[in-house]
Design a protein around this motif. Structure first.
Motif, PDB file in Angstrom:
ATOM      1  N   LEU A 170      11.477   6.223  -0.863  1.00  0.00           N
ATOM      2  CA  LEU A 170      10.504   5.616   0.129  1.00  0.00           C
ATOM      3  C   LEU A 170       9.663   4.552  -0.443  1.00  0.00           C
ATOM      4  O   LEU A 170       9.433   3.392   0.014  1.00  0.00           O
ATOM      5  CB  LEU A 170       9.604   6.755   0.695  1.00  0.00           C
ATOM      6  CG  LEU A 170      10.288   7.479   1.760  1.00  0.00           C
ATOM      7  CD1 LEU A 170       8.884   8.368   2.594  1.00  0.00           C
ATOM      8  CD2 LEU A 170      10.927   6.547   2.891  1.00  0.00           C
ATOM      9  N   ALA A 171       9.131   4.712  -1.788  1.00  0.00           N
ATOM     10  CA  ALA A 171       8.443   3.804  -2.373  1.00  0.00           C
ATOM     11  C   ALA A 171       9.167   2.287  -2.398  1.00  0.00           C
ATOM     12  O   ALA A 171       8.511   1.401  -2.441  1.00  0.00           O
ATOM     13  CB  ALA A 171       7.939   4.356  -3.762  1.00  0.00           C
ATOM     14  N   GLU A 172      10.281   2.764  -3.028  1.00  0.00           N
ATOM     15  CA  GLU A 172      11.284   1.334  -3.068  1.00  0.00           C
ATOM     16  C   GLU A 172      11.328   0.574  -1.859  1.00  0.00           C
ATOM     17  O   GLU A 172      11.224  -0.599  -1.818  1.00  0.00           O
ATOM     18  CB  GLU A 172      12.482   1.817  -3.656  1.00  0.00           C
ATOM     19  CG  GLU A 172      12.554   2.240  -5.139  1.00  0.00           C
ATOM     20  CD  GLU A 172      13.929   2.573  -5.639  1.00  0.00           C
ATOM     21  OE1 GLU A 172      14.207   2.635  -6.711  1.00  0.00           O
ATOM     22  OE2 GLU A 172      14.873   2.790  -4.915  1.00  0.00           O
ATOM     23  N   ARG A 173      11.605   1.578  -0.813  1.00  0.00           N
ATOM     24  CA  ARG A 173      11.634   0.763   0.443  1.00  0.00           C
ATOM     25  C   ARG A 173      10.535   0.101   1.005  1.00  0.00           C
ATOM     26  O   ARG A 173      10.490  -1.079   1.544  1.00  0.00           O
ATOM     27  CB  ARG A 173      12.429   1.541   1.484  1.00  0.00           C
ATOM     28  CG  ARG A 173      13.623   2.354   1.438  1.00  0.00           C
ATOM     29  CD  ARG A 173      14.649   1.180   0.874  1.00  0.00           C
ATOM     30  NE  ARG A 173      14.723   0.163   2.145  1.00  0.00           N
ATOM     31  CZ  ARG A 173      15.703   0.286   3.281  1.00  0.00           C
ATOM     32  NH1 ARG A 173      16.801   1.293   3.322  1.00  0.00           N
ATOM     33  NH2 ARG A 173      15.737  -0.759   3.926  1.00  0.00           N
ATOM     34  N   TRP A 174       9.303   0.604   0.765  1.00  0.00           N
ATOM     35  CA  TRP A 174       8.049  -0.099   1.135  1.00  0.00           C
ATOM     36  C   TRP A 174       7.594  -1.023   0.088  1.00  0.00           C
ATOM     37  O   TRP A 174       6.571  -1.511   0.284  1.00  0.00           O
ATOM     38  CB  TRP A 174       7.066   0.899   1.466  1.00  0.00           C
ATOM     39  CG  TRP A 174       6.912   1.141   2.883  1.00  0.00           C
ATOM     40  CD1 TRP A 174       6.517   0.448   3.985  1.00  0.00           C
ATOM     41  CD2 TRP A 174       7.269   2.342   3.569  1.00  0.00           C
ATOM     42  NE1 TRP A 174       6.743   0.880   4.964  1.00  0.00           N
ATOM     43  CE2 TRP A 174       7.014   1.989   5.031  1.00  0.00           C
ATOM     44  CE3 TRP A 174       7.480   3.721   3.352  1.00  0.00           C
ATOM     45  CZ2 TRP A 174       7.101   3.179   6.150  1.00  0.00           C
ATOM     46  CZ3 TRP A 174       7.907   4.541   4.437  1.00  0.00           C
ATOM     47  CH2 TRP A 174       7.586   4.570   5.822  1.00  0.00           C
ATOM     48  N   GLY A 175       7.971  -1.120  -1.110  1.00  0.00           N
ATOM     49  CA  GLY A 175       7.669  -2.006  -2.200  1.00  0.00           C
ATOM     50  C   GLY A 175       6.424  -1.582  -2.726  1.00  0.00           C
ATOM     51  O   GLY A 175       5.732  -2.372  -3.178  1.00  0.00           O
ATOM     52  N   LEU A 176       6.169  -0.279  -3.052  1.00  0.00           N
ATOM     53  CA  LEU A 176       5.035   0.497  -3.399  1.00  0.00           C
ATOM     54  C   LEU A 176       5.423   1.004  -4.935  1.00  0.00           C
ATOM     55  O   LEU A 176       6.515   1.280  -5.154  1.00  0.00           O
ATOM     56  CB  LEU A 176       4.682   1.724  -2.440  1.00  0.00           C
ATOM     57  CG  LEU A 176       4.128   1.231  -1.278  1.00  0.00           C
ATOM     58  CD1 LEU A 176       4.132   2.449  -0.280  1.00  0.00           C
ATOM     59  CD2 LEU A 176       2.805   0.511  -1.526  1.00  0.00           C
ATOM     60  N   PRO A 177       4.307   1.301  -5.731  1.00  0.00           N
ATOM     61  CA  PRO A 177       4.469   1.770  -7.132  1.00  0.00           C
ATOM     62  C   PRO A 177       5.253   3.106  -6.899  1.00  0.00           C
ATOM     63  O   PRO A 177       5.002   3.812  -5.994  1.00  0.00           O
ATOM     64  CB  PRO A 177       3.153   1.975  -7.728  1.00  0.00           C
ATOM     65  CG  PRO A 177       2.351   0.960  -6.872  1.00  0.00           C
ATOM     66  CD  PRO A 177       3.039   0.668  -5.381  1.00  0.00           C
ATOM     67  N   GLY A 178       6.226   3.593  -7.814  1.00  0.00           N
ATOM     68  CA  GLY A 178       6.671   4.920  -7.893  1.00  0.00           C
ATOM     69  C   GLY A 178       7.528   4.993  -8.803  1.00  0.00           C
ATOM     70  O   GLY A 178       7.719   4.162  -9.739  1.00  0.00           O
ATOM     71  N   ALA A 179       8.231   6.209  -9.117  1.00  0.00           N
ATOM     72  CA  ALA A 179       9.077   6.601 -10.222  1.00  0.00           C
ATOM     73  C   ALA A 179      10.416   5.633 -10.372  1.00  0.00           C
ATOM     74  O   ALA A 179      10.699   5.181 -11.414  1.00  0.00           O
ATOM     75  CB  ALA A 179       9.420   7.997 -10.295  1.00  0.00           C
TER      76      ALA A 179
END
Length: 421
Positions: free
Chosen positions: A93-102
């Motif tokens: 989900l973070a990748e899809r929204w362009g947010l920081p994540g693992a």
């Protein structure tokens, strides 16, 4: 409107977290429908102002992308996994929204112990010999090829579920039957989870974990936690001590090895809980989770240093600078768990005295008269815990042992209880 924090995985303690609930910022939990029902999570979440819940089968493949397209208007400020099984979904989900994540690839590696072995071994990190096994015959073959004790464990579960040390060939059939029974009750959906088992060489050494906050692949803070286990064939934690009472050189070595693990996996943003066994001065990676440590370890860290680690984690996943992060602890903290013999509980005494003992800031005993305790098989089976602070790690452990000794539980075998009832 303030953008919400999207929390994947319901953790009851999170509802009381001041670090999570900042003024004016809404919080949305995502949890499996079966878990919501079994844990009565909806009523608890609805009772918290500014809090909402979306029921979603996030364990299943493709569900993160489906969620993204279904809820694109949410525009979250951060995607935060709070449970082990939530980490791949949150990372995608973070990748899809362009947010920081693992990073989805890193989350999948850390979620799968077999993949973690494959990747970290290729990166030159010490691992015990390990192989996937599909039957007791496979376990026997591994033991014949690798003399000495082994560990039988699932590749994709949590909390020591389905894990057992096997010391002789005559134990294999029963151990297999024990370990493939992996019921996590209210914490997982009712549908079956994939069964994949590993046989690994047993490494005899001292056990530790490293909790490391990471931003853009670089460590910002780390702590080494000392670990003690209950005796027996089930490797269930008896105590955690923060920070580990070890030489500075070993602390730095474990921190550096954990940095190598996150680099090998390609982990980008978040926190990891990486477990190690040190034998003859060599750290062997046991497993590494891309989420908060359980067992109250984060609370121990926050009190021993002190440090606002929870808040810093949430800030990192929002792309914001974290709070001040100290390099060394100023005191010690420990959690000590309680288990009892198998049987029916006749009486529980001393809980209030333990709770009021020196240094104790939390005491919880979940067993009561009449309960039938089935034995210690995983972390979920521990029947109580208490947390303490002290002037040093050794002092904290001493106070924890003194407090837990005040708790007395009378247990009789189930068959004897039945004849006297």
């Amino acid at each position: 409107m303030t953008r919400p924090l999207l929390i994947v995985g319901y953790v009851g303690a999170a509802l009381g977290s001041p670090a999570l609930f900042q003024p004016g910022q809404p919080v949305i939990f995502v949890e499996e429908p079966d878990v919501v029902r079994k844990r009565e999570a909806r009523a608890k979440i609805d009772a918290k102002p500014g809090c909402d819940l979306i029921e979603w089968e996030f364990h299943l493949p493709g569900k993160a992308d489906e969620f993204f397209h279904t809820h694109r208007d949410l525009d979250p400020a951060a995607i935060i996994p709070l449970t082990e099984y939530a980490t791949p979904f949150a990372a995608r989900l973070a990748e899809r929204w362009g947010l920081p994540g693992a990073g989805y690839g890193a989350a999948m590696i850390l979620r799968d112990k077999q993949l973690l072995r494959q990747v970290t071994r290729a990166a030159g990190i010490a691992n015990p010999e390990s192989v996937q096994v599909r039957s007791p015959a496979d376990v026997v073959a591994f033991m014949l090829a690798h003399p000495g004790p082994i560990v039988l464990k699932p590749a994709n579960r949590q909390a020591s579920v389905g894990t057992q040390v096997i010391r002789g060939l005559d134990e294999v059939e029963q151990a297999w039957a024990n370990c493939v029974a992996q019921d996590e009750g209210v914490f997982v959906p009712d549908r079956a989870m994939e069964l994949r088992m590993l046989a690994e060489q047993f490494v005899d050494g001292h056990e530790y974990s490293v909790e490391m906050l990471v931003r853009q692949g670089e460590p910002l803070f780390f702590n080494v936690t000392g670990k003690q286990l209950f005796p027996g064939s089930r490797p269930v934690e008896l105590a955690h001590i923060v920070p580990a009472d070890i030489p500075g050189e070993l602390t730095e070595l474990l921190g550096e090895q954990t940095r190598r693990v996150i680099d090998a996996a390609g982990f980008r943003d978040g926190i990891v809980h990486c477990e190690w066994i040190v034998a003859d001065g060599v750290p062997y990676v046991v497993e590494c989770a891309g989420r908060f440590a359980g067992d109250g370890i984060i609370e121990l860290i926050q009190r021993a240093y002190p440090v606002e680690l929870e808040l810093s984690y949430y800030l990192v996943l929002q792309g914001l600078p974290p709070k001040d992060l100290p390099c060394e602890a100023k005191g010690g903290a420990a959690v000590r768990f309680l288990s009892i013999p198998q049987g029916v509980v006749e009486d529980v005494r001393g809980v209030e005295e333990a709770a009021n003992s020196e240094g104790v800031f939390m005491c919880d005993v979940s067993i009561a008269k009449g309960d039938n305790f089935q034995g210690l098989r995983s972390s979920w089976d521990r029947v109580g815990d208490l947390m303490v602070t002290g002037d040093s790690p050794a002092d904290a452990l001493r106070l924890a042992e003194a407090a837990v000794a005040r708790i007395q539980v009378d247990v009789v075998p189930a068959e004897l209880a039945a004849t006297t009832s």
